[in-house]
Scaffold this motif. Structure first.
Motif, PDB file in Angstrom:
ATOM      1  N   GLU A  65       0.818  -1.211   0.000  1.00 16.59           N
ATOM      2  CA  GLU A  65       0.000   0.000   0.000  1.00 16.59           C
ATOM      3  C   GLU A  65       0.857   1.269   0.000  1.00 16.59           C
ATOM      4  O   GLU A  65       0.543   2.235  -0.720  1.00 16.59           O
ATOM      5  N   THR A  66       1.931   1.289   0.783  1.00 15.49           N
ATOM      6  CA  THR A  66       2.761   2.501   0.833  1.00 15.49           C
ATOM      7  C   THR A  66       3.484   2.737  -0.489  1.00 15.49           C
ATOM      8  O   THR A  66       3.883   3.863  -0.785  1.00 15.49           O
ATOM      9  N   LEU A  67       3.650   1.691  -1.289  1.00 18.97           N
ATOM     10  CA  LEU A  67       4.363   1.814  -2.566  1.00 18.97           C
ATOM     11  C   LEU A  67       3.443   2.226  -3.721  1.00 18.97           C
ATOM     12  O   LEU A  67       3.933   2.504  -4.820  1.00 18.97           O
ATOM     13  N   ILE A  68       2.132   2.282  -3.481  1.00 16.95           N
ATOM     14  CA  ILE A  68       1.197   2.642  -4.557  1.00 16.95           C
ATOM     15  C   ILE A  68       1.556   3.976  -5.220  1.00 16.95           C
ATOM     16  O   ILE A  68       1.592   4.061  -6.455  1.00 16.95           O
ATOM     17  N   PRO A  69       1.838   5.036  -4.456  1.00 16.78           N
ATOM     18  CA  PRO A  69       2.188   6.310  -5.113  1.00 16.78           C
ATOM     19  C   PRO A  69       3.397   6.201  -6.024  1.00 16.78           C
ATOM     20  O   PRO A  69       3.460   6.864  -7.067  1.00 16.78           O
ATOM     21  N   TYR A  70       4.356   5.347  -5.657  1.00 16.55           N
ATOM     22  CA  TYR A  70       5.563   5.197  -6.470  1.00 16.55           C
ATOM     23  C   TYR A  70       5.272   4.442  -7.767  1.00 16.55           C
ATOM     24  O   TYR A  70       5.848   4.741  -8.812  1.00 16.55           O
ATOM     25  N   VAL A  71       4.375   3.461  -7.695  1.00 16.14           N
ATOM     26  CA  VAL A  71       3.976   2.732  -8.906  1.00 16.14           C
ATOM     27  C   VAL A  71       3.355   3.701  -9.907  1.00 16.14           C
ATOM     28  O   VAL A  71       3.702   3.712 -11.098  1.00 16.14           O
ATOM     29  N   ILE A  72       2.442   4.537  -9.413  1.00 15.29           N
ATOM     30  CA  ILE A  72       1.774   5.506 -10.281  1.00 15.29           C
ATOM     31  C   ILE A  72       2.769   6.527 -10.813  1.00 15.29           C
ATOM     32  O   ILE A  72       2.793   6.848 -12.010  1.00 15.29           O
ATOM     33  N   GLU A  73       3.611   7.047  -9.918  1.00 14.81           N
ATOM     34  CA  GLU A  73       4.597   8.064 -10.312  1.00 14.81           C
ATOM     35  C   GLU A  73       5.545   7.534 -11.376  1.00 14.81           C
ATOM     36  O   GLU A  73       5.825   8.208 -12.377  1.00 14.81           O
ATOM     37  N   GLU A  74       6.050   6.311 -11.172  1.00 15.49           N
ATOM     38  CA  GLU A  74       7.008   5.757 -12.132  1.00 15.49           C
ATOM     39  C   GLU A  74       6.343   5.483 -13.476  1.00 15.49           C
ATOM     40  O   GLU A  74       6.962   5.663 -14.533  1.00 15.49           O
ATOM     41  N   ALA A  75       5.091   5.058 -13.460  1.00 13.88           N
ATOM     42  CA  ALA A  75       4.380   4.820 -14.724  1.00 13.88           C
ATOM     43  C   ALA A  75       4.239   6.126 -15.504  1.00 13.88           C
ATOM     44  O   ALA A  75       4.457   6.170 -16.721  1.00 13.88           O
ATOM     45  N   TYR A  76       3.898   7.199 -14.806  1.00 10.55           N
ATOM     46  CA  TYR A  76       3.778   8.495 -15.466  1.00 10.55           C
ATOM     47  C   TYR A  76       5.127   8.987 -15.990  1.00 10.55           C
ATOM     48  O   TYR A  76       5.200   9.621 -17.049  1.00 10.55           O
ATOM     49  N   GLU A  77       6.185   8.711 -15.239  1.00 11.66           N
ATOM     50  CA  GLU A  77       7.507   9.151 -15.681  1.00 11.66           C
ATOM     51  C   GLU A  77       7.957   8.375 -16.923  1.00 11.66           C
ATOM     52  O   GLU A  77       8.687   8.914 -17.758  1.00 11.66           O
ATOM     53  N   VAL A  78       7.520   7.125 -17.042  1.00  9.03           N
ATOM     54  CA  VAL A  78       7.792   6.372 -18.271  1.00  9.03           C
ATOM     55  C   VAL A  78       7.092   7.045 -19.450  1.00  9.03           C
ATOM     56  O   VAL A  78       7.682   7.234 -20.519  1.00  9.03           O
ATOM     57  N   VAL A  79       5.833   7.425 -19.244  1.00  4.10           N
ATOM     58  CA  VAL A  79       5.073   8.104 -20.298  1.00  4.10           C
ATOM     59  C   VAL A  79       5.760   9.400 -20.702  1.00  4.10           C
ATOM     60  O   VAL A  79       5.925   9.702 -21.888  1.00  4.10           O
ATOM     61  N   ASP A  80       6.187  10.174 -19.705  1.00  2.70           N
ATOM     62  CA  ASP A  80       6.851  11.447 -19.985  1.00  2.70           C
ATOM     63  C   ASP A  80       8.139  11.231 -20.772  1.00  2.70           C
ATOM     64  O   ASP A  80       8.451  11.979 -21.714  1.00  2.70           O
ATOM     65  N   ALA A  81       8.900  10.198 -20.401  1.00  2.98           N
ATOM     66  CA  ALA A  81      10.155   9.910 -21.105  1.00  2.98           C
ATOM     67  C   ALA A  81       9.890   9.497 -22.551  1.00  2.98           C
ATOM     68  O   ALA A  81      10.598   9.922 -23.466  1.00  2.98           O
ATOM     69  N   ILE A  82       8.870   8.671 -22.755  1.00  2.00           N
ATOM     70  CA  ILE A  82       8.528   8.243 -24.119  1.00  2.00           C
ATOM     71  C   ILE A  82       8.140   9.452 -24.963  1.00  2.00           C
ATOM     72  O   ILE A  82       8.562   9.577 -26.110  1.00  2.00           O
ATOM     73  N   GLN A  83       7.345  10.336 -24.382  1.00  2.00           N
ATOM     74  CA  GLN A  83       6.925  11.522 -25.125  1.00  2.00           C
ATOM     75  C   GLN A  83       8.089  12.457 -25.427  1.00  2.00           C
ATOM     76  O   GLN A  83       8.073  13.167 -26.427  1.00  2.00           O
ATOM     77  N   SER A  84       9.108  12.445 -24.563  1.00  2.00           N
ATOM     78  CA  SER A  84      10.274  13.296 -24.790  1.00  2.00           C
ATOM     79  C   SER A  84      11.158  12.760 -25.911  1.00  2.00           C
ATOM     80  O   SER A  84      11.924  13.508 -26.517  1.00  2.00           O
ATOM     81  N   GLY A  85      11.057  11.444 -26.167  1.00  2.00           N
ATOM     82  CA  GLY A  85      11.872  10.827 -27.208  1.00  2.00           C
ATOM     83  C   GLY A  85      13.306  10.572 -26.779  1.00  2.00           C
ATOM     84  O   GLY A  85      14.126  10.146 -27.590  1.00  2.00           O
ATOM     85  N   ASP A  86      13.611  10.810 -25.507  1.00  5.69           N
ATOM     86  CA  ASP A  86      14.963  10.607 -24.985  1.00  5.69           C
ATOM     87  C   ASP A  86      15.134   9.126 -24.645  1.00  5.69           C
ATOM     88  O   ASP A  86      14.607   8.636 -23.644  1.00  5.69           O
ATOM     89  N   LYS A  87      15.903   8.410 -25.466  1.00  3.58           N
ATOM     90  CA  LYS A  87      16.044   6.962 -25.296  1.00  3.58           C
ATOM     91  C   LYS A  87      16.675   6.595 -23.954  1.00  3.58           C
ATOM     92  O   LYS A  87      16.297   5.613 -23.325  1.00  3.58           O
ATOM     93  N   ASN A  88      17.657   7.375 -23.515  1.00  3.45           N
ATOM     94  CA  ASN A  88      18.297   7.099 -22.226  1.00  3.45           C
ATOM     95  C   ASN A  88      17.306   7.278 -21.081  1.00  3.45           C
ATOM     96  O   ASN A  88      17.284   6.487 -20.125  1.00  3.45           O
ATOM     97  N   ALA A  89      16.481   8.327 -21.183  1.00  4.21           N
ATOM     98  CA  ALA A  89      15.481   8.570 -20.141  1.00  4.21           C
ATOM     99  C   ALA A  89      14.437   7.455 -20.129  1.00  4.21           C
ATOM    100  O   ALA A  89      14.004   7.022 -19.058  1.00  4.21           O
ATOM    101  N   ILE A  90      14.048   6.988 -21.307  1.00  6.75           N
ATOM    102  CA  ILE A  90      13.068   5.894 -21.385  1.00  6.75           C
ATOM    103  C   ILE A  90      13.615   4.649 -20.695  1.00  6.75           C
ATOM    104  O   ILE A  90      12.925   4.007 -19.893  1.00  6.75           O
ATOM    105  N   ALA A  91      14.870   4.304 -21.005  1.00 10.64           N
ATOM    106  CA  ALA A  91      15.480   3.119 -20.392  1.00 10.64           C
ATOM    107  C   ALA A  91      15.560   3.264 -18.879  1.00 10.64           C
ATOM    108  O   ALA A  91      15.274   2.318 -18.132  1.00 10.64           O
TER     109      ALA A  91
END
Length: 272
Positions: free
Chosen positions: A41-67
């Motif tokens: 339960e305490t890790l739920i915010p991190y799961v959501i945050e990391e998923a959004y950060e993956v989306v942001d990295a993909i949209q940025s097109g920065d391959k290193n950031a995506i990885a």
């Protein structure tokens, strides 16, 4: 060993090392105090945050950031399964096996003898198989409310709102023209203002939700993506604040509102 086999072994070795590192972090004997007190339960915010950060990295097109961001998201999967395995609930092996078997089961046109001629047929088969897995009858699977409830449960509210709006419109819950949507917006805005004049917080929340859902419908009518729109506004707001801080010679909270407005306009002009 072939190059393909060597590459697979390298991947397995990397995953094994990650699993071992996470297990060490969770070890009562010399582990990390922060990791040790975490729960699913305490890790739920991190799961959501990391998923959004993956989306942001993909949209940025920065391959290193995506990885990098995919790695952070993978960590959340491994950490959740590590905690679950400590409680004898399930293991990472069960998780991987489960999704593998699901993929095979839902792609009979790849792993079986089913023939399909389009992506639409693939999706129809997918939905039918998924309904069978959940023990739903064909009639239950067709119920619009079941589909919409899944969206509300599994997607962020803004994305769920757009999905629900589109599916409902496809089933006939639609205005005759865009003027009807704007009329609904004015109606909901008025009801929201009326609710704000009361002290009933629950009612205020309801009317705020109705207003936001109507805005989502307006976006759908104009073929706009509310998620992208809000994300763009957030980024522009932050960029302007950062520019204001460059212009400022003291912390922003030491300026009065008129000075802040002047800095805001300077920043806005600079960025355009």
């Amino acid at each position: 060993m072939t190059s393909h086999s060597a590459a697979n072994q390298s991947i397995l070795d990397a995953l094994k090392r990650l699993i071992e590192v996470v297990a060490k972090l969770r070890s009562p004997d010399g582990g990390c105090p922060w990791d040790l007190v975490q729960t699913p339960e305490t890790l739920i915010p991190y799961v959501i945050e990391e998923a959004y950060e993956v989306v942001d990295a993909i949209q940025s097109g920065d391959k290193n950031a995506i990885a990098e961001e995919l790695g952070d998201l993978l960590l959340q999967v491994v950490l959740q399964t590590q905690i679950a395995s400590e409680a004898n609930d399930f293991t990472l092996e069960q998780v991987a096996t489960g999704i593998t078997e699901k993929l095979i089961r839902r792609h009979p046109h790849v792993f079986g003898d089913v023939e399909v001629n389009s992506a639409t047929e693939v999706n129809q088969n997918w939905e039918q198989i998924k309904a069978q897995e959940k023990g739903e009858t064909p009639e239950q699977a067709k119920l619009l409310s079941r589909k919409l409830r899944r969206y509300a449960r599994s997607l962020p509210p803004l994305m769920a709102g757009m999905k629900i709006s589109k599916k409902a419109a496809g089933a006939g819950f639609e205005w005759e023209n865009v003027e009807g949507v704007w009329d609904k917006f004015e109606e909901e805005l008025g009801e929201f203002k009326e609710a704000l004049a009361t002290e009933n917080k629950a009612h205020q929340q309801e009317e705020l939700g109705d207003l936001l859902f109507t805005i989502i419908n307006i976006a759908r009518w104009y073929d706009l993506n509310p998620f992208d729109g809000l994300q763009g506004t957030n980024n522009r707001f932050i960029a302007r604040l950062a520019m204001m801080e460059k212009f400022a010679d003291k912390p922003l909270n030491e300026y009065d509102i008129n000075e802040l407005e002047s800095l805001w306009q300077q920043a806005k002009q600079k960025l355009h």
